[in-house]
Design a protein around this motif. Structure first.
Motif, PDB file in Angstrom:
ATOM      1  N   ASP A 101       0.534  -3.573  -0.214  1.00 39.47           N
ATOM      2  CA  ASP A 101       1.277  -4.298   0.816  1.00 39.47           C
ATOM      3  C   ASP A 101       0.634  -5.662   1.042  1.00 39.47           C
ATOM      4  O   ASP A 101      -0.585  -5.765   1.231  1.00 39.47           O
ATOM      5  CB  ASP A 101       1.270  -3.497   2.117  1.00 39.47           C
TER       6      ASP A 101
ATOM      7  N   ALA B 231       7.924  -1.851  -5.864  1.00 35.74           N
ATOM      8  CA  ALA B 231       7.471  -0.513  -6.260  1.00 35.74           C
ATOM      9  C   ALA B 231       6.745   0.183  -5.108  1.00 35.74           C
ATOM     10  O   ALA B 231       6.024  -0.449  -4.327  1.00 35.74           O
ATOM     11  CB  ALA B 231       6.549  -0.616  -7.469  1.00 35.74           C
ATOM     12  N   ASP B 232       6.928   1.498  -5.020  1.00 40.17           N
ATOM     13  CA  ASP B 232       6.346   2.272  -3.922  1.00 40.17           C
ATOM     14  C   ASP B 232       4.824   2.230  -3.915  1.00 40.17           C
ATOM     15  O   ASP B 232       4.193   2.329  -2.856  1.00 40.17           O
ATOM     16  CB  ASP B 232       6.817   3.727  -4.007  1.00 40.17           C
ATOM     17  N   ASP B 233       4.218   2.103  -5.102  1.00 41.81           N
ATOM     18  CA  ASP B 233       2.755   2.139  -5.168  1.00 41.81           C
ATOM     19  C   ASP B 233       2.133   0.740  -5.132  1.00 41.81           C
ATOM     20  O   ASP B 233       0.936   0.579  -5.387  1.00 41.81           O
ATOM     21  CB  ASP B 233       2.297   2.867  -6.433  1.00 41.81           C
ATOM     22  N   ALA B 234       2.922  -0.271  -4.793  1.00 37.56           N
ATOM     23  CA  ALA B 234       2.401  -1.638  -4.745  1.00 37.56           C
ATOM     24  C   ALA B 234       1.525  -1.832  -3.509  1.00 37.56           C
ATOM     25  O   ALA B 234       1.679  -1.151  -2.492  1.00 37.56           O
ATOM     26  CB  ALA B 234       3.552  -2.637  -4.727  1.00 37.56           C
TER      27      ALA B 234
END
Length: 237
Positions: free
Chosen positions: A212, A207-210
């Motif tokens: 890193d 997911a993009d909002d995970a």
């Protein structure tokens, strides 16, 4: 019956309907599962089963040319039923062209309890992999292979993740699913059980909002990686 170098007694099978090789006939995985038996295929995997696996081996079936290559491993199991057959007979027994020429059957034994597996790991740094909804046997086998390579102590499976003892999953794992402990539990219990045993749970997602992973710094001493299926990923639970 013949003996190779006086160490391994081998029974020759010349008919596909010989009752001594019932475990290997047609290799219907679901039927084998119901009978509490699984099949390991290929020399590398069978060596793992004979040398490192936690399962009781029932029988071995080999192509006539493959016996000598496994004699050292077989010799450590006196009394084990070892059979050899010519390639056409092997193919007729299995129900397909058995190019690897090496099969073994083993008892599944009782299923491990997830809480008992985690408790048995003891204190200190530990690594666990937890799977949710992974229904592809290649993926499960690959995960076990990597879990073994990176020193994971156990793998937890939810109620729908496919069987690590399915023949293809074992083969892809290169035998890792035969010695890395695994246990099943309902997916809604997984996180709470891991946390109760002191694990920090990292849910992996594209997911993009995970967060890193590279920003997390040093990993915690007891960490569990939670993985979902390729398509839907992890559930909200």
């Amino acid at each position: 019956m013949s003996e190779h170098d006086g160490a391994v007694a081998v029974r020759t099978i010349d008919r596909a309907d010989d009752p001594r090789i019932e475990d290997f006939r047609e290799l219907r995985e679901r039927d084998l599962g119901r009978r509490g038996v699984f099949i390991a295929e290929g020399e590398v995997v069978v060596r793992v089963l004979l040398g490192r696996g936690r399962f009781a081996v029932r029988s071995v079936l080999l192509g006539a040319s493959r016996v000598r290559g496994l004699e050292d491993a077989l010799a450590r199991h006196p009394g084990l039923a070892v059979h050899e057959a010519a390639q056409p007979v092997l193919d007729a027994i299995a129900g397909f062209a058995l190019h690897r020429g090496v099969l073994a059957s083993a008892d599944r034994g009782p299923e491990l309890d997830a809480a008992a597996v985690l408790a048995g790991l003891g204190p200190g740094p530990r690594r666990v992999v937890a799977l949710e909804g992974v229904v592809n046997h290649d993926n499960v086998g690959g995960i076990f292979r990597n879990a073994a390579a990176f020193g994971a102590d156990a793998v937890l499976l939810d109620e729908v993740t496919c069987d690590p003892l399915y023949r293809k999953a074992i083969r892809v794992s290169v035998g890792a699913s035969l010695f890395v402990p695994f246990a099943r539990l309902h997916h809604e219990r997984t996180v709470a059980l891991l946390q109760a045993h002191g694990f920090t749970v990292l849910a992996l997602t594209p997911a993009d909002d995970a967060v890193d992973l590279s920003t997390l710094g040093a990993p915690p001493g007891r960490v569990a990686l939670l993985l979902g299926a390729e398509g839907p990923g992890l559930s909200e639970a």
